[in-house]
Design an enzyme around this catalytic site. Structure first.
Site, PDB file in Angstrom:
ATOM      1  NE  ARG A  18      -3.825  -2.087   0.140  1.00  0.00           N
ATOM      2  CZ  ARG A  18      -3.809  -2.790  -1.099  1.00  0.00           C
ATOM      3  NH1 ARG A  18      -3.227  -2.272  -2.100  1.00  0.00           N
ATOM      4  NH2 ARG A  18      -4.687  -4.273  -1.664  1.00  0.00           N
ATOM      5  CB  CYS A  19       0.199   5.204  -0.611  1.00  0.00           C
ATOM      6  SG  CYS A  19       0.556   6.573  -1.422  1.00  0.00           S
ATOM      7  N   PRO A  20       2.967   4.205   0.669  1.00  0.00           N
ATOM      8  CG  PRO A  20       4.747   5.155   1.755  1.00  0.00           C
ATOM      9  CD  PRO A  20       3.652   5.086   2.150  1.00  0.00           C
ATOM     10  CG  ASP A  45      -2.305   0.966  -3.519  1.00  0.00           C
ATOM     11  OD1 ASP A  45      -3.403   1.494  -3.259  1.00  0.00           O
ATOM     12  OD2 ASP A  45      -1.613   1.475  -2.482  1.00  0.00           O
TER      13      ASP A  45
END
Length: 81
Positions: A18-20, A45
């Site tokens: 997931r981000c980042p 994502d």
């Protein structure tokens, strides 16, 4: 998967990240690549649909192709300067 993606010289599995994290992993992988080499990124994502194109533009890489019609998403990048 479209044949263009099978031609990539490098591959990064970012599934579950997931981000980042996906962009951080891409940056780390691209650093080890030679200019002009290609990288297939597979991610799930939803944030990658905006983050990866932005990363490529900011870092002067080329987003050759992307398939975001369904997960997992596929992105084909070409390393720039």
């Amino acid at each position: 998967m479209n044949d263009i993606y099978t031609q990539a010289q490098h591959q990064l599995d970012a599934l579950g990240l997931r981000c980042p994290e996906p962009v951080m992993m891409i940056r780390k992988t691209v650093r080890k690549m030679a200019e002009g080499e290609t990288l297939l990124v597979i991610a799930d994502d939803p944030a990658t649909t905006r983050d990866i194109p932005s990363f490529c533009e900011f870092m002067d890489h080329t987003l050759i192709a992307s398939d975001i019609s369904k997960t997992p998403y596929h992105y084909l990048l070409k390393k720039g300067l």
